[in-house]
Scaffold this motif. Sequence first.
Motif, PDB file in Angstrom:
ATOM      1  N   ARG A   1       0.812  -1.214   0.000  1.00 43.75           N
ATOM      2  CA  ARG A   1       0.000   0.000   0.000  1.00 43.75           C
ATOM      3  C   ARG A   1       0.845   1.264   0.000  1.00 43.75           C
ATOM      4  NH1 ARG A   1      -5.131   0.799   0.264  1.00 43.75           N
ATOM      5  NH2 ARG A   1      -5.483  -1.430   0.581  1.00 43.75           N
ATOM      6  N   LEU A   2       1.961   1.273   0.728  1.00 42.22           N
ATOM      7  CA  LEU A   2       2.849   2.432   0.790  1.00 42.22           C
ATOM      8  C   LEU A   2       4.277   1.982   0.531  1.00 42.22           C
ATOM      9  CD1 LEU A   2       1.554   4.168   4.056  1.00 42.22           C
ATOM     10  CD2 LEU A   2       0.976   4.801   1.711  1.00 42.22           C
TER      11      LEU A   2
ATOM     12  N   ASP B   1      -6.042   4.913   2.469  1.00 40.89           N
ATOM     13  CA  ASP B   1      -4.867   4.168   2.940  1.00 40.89           C
ATOM     14  C   ASP B   1      -4.896   4.023   4.452  1.00 40.89           C
ATOM     15  OD1 ASP B   1      -3.841   3.904   0.367  1.00 40.89           O
ATOM     16  OD2 ASP B   1      -2.699   5.766   0.493  1.00 40.89           O
TER      17      ASP B   1
ATOM     18  N   SER C   1      -3.203   9.336  -2.549  1.00 36.87           N
ATOM     19  CA  SER C   1      -3.113   7.898  -2.314  1.00 36.87           C
ATOM     20  C   SER C   1      -1.670   7.421  -2.447  1.00 36.87           C
ATOM     21  CB  SER C   1      -3.994   7.163  -3.329  1.00 36.87           C
ATOM     22  OG  SER C   1      -3.895   5.774  -3.159  1.00 36.87           O
ATOM     23  N   ARG C   2      -1.261   6.559  -1.508  1.00 42.26           N
ATOM     24  CA  ARG C   2       0.067   5.939  -1.485  1.00 42.26           C
ATOM     25  C   ARG C   2       1.179   6.927  -1.119  1.00 42.26           C
ATOM     26  NH1 ARG C   2      -0.312   0.895  -3.647  1.00 42.26           N
ATOM     27  NH2 ARG C   2       1.936   0.750  -3.842  1.00 42.26           N
TER      28      ARG C   2
END
Length: 270
Positions: free
Chosen positions: A26-27, A66, A112-113
Amino acid sequence: MGRISSFEALAEKLVEGTFARLFADRLSPLEVATHLTRAIEDSHTVSDDGVAQAPTHYWIYLNPEDCDALAVEQPDLESELAHHVGELSAQAGLATAGPPVVRVLPRREVRSRQVRVTAKWMPEDVAQKGETREMQPSEATVASGSSKPPGRPFLILEGRRHVNLLEPVISIGRALDNDLILEDPRVSRHHAQFRQRYGRYVLYDLDSAGGTTINGYPVEECVLHCGDVVSFAGVSVIYGEDPPTPIPQSVSEKENTPAFRSPPRDAAAD
């Protein structure tokens, strides 16, 4: 090796271990580690006796999607990050007064991210004034699985305007895309959020310029209680909760419930 290079090396070393597995796909673990090390570098302080001290508090801002996903996938993320931040500070040669406080919070401005990190060294007495009241899910909440407050939450604005809180996430600020718009120049465009957790509303300050206080104490995250006076950069509102609406009995329950009858007048007189 310069100080900046040494911090970058610490970030690269950090992602070689268990830290990388905290974020799955996700990250970017390296991006998170780099932001953390930069926050430590930029926000550390030096005591009167010349000792370099690491920041005591860290706020990690993520895109709301997230943030919500990681809360499910990694429920112990904040404590895990606090452990790694403590190790980073020690490896950087910075003194620590105790385990750091890490909060992972949603923020709409973060894509996002991506991730943003701020850090601050706070004296113990100041930190205690603003620290979050500990949230413990009640037995009734856990048993029912409900995440909604037991009563009917509301806000009182300007001493007369009554606003019911019905959604699980309520955004507050000056911008028109907020759920609750406060048209005051002191309020940031996206100032704060109310989010339901463990059957309570929790207030999150979204790194606002003017800050947020509850009953006069500055907060970043705090559980709301009936009667709390919340100030958004000086614009005050009152948080309240009406008692929950009684659940009406069904016909069968009424038939099985013994009725109360007052005693006859002569019996009562005896």
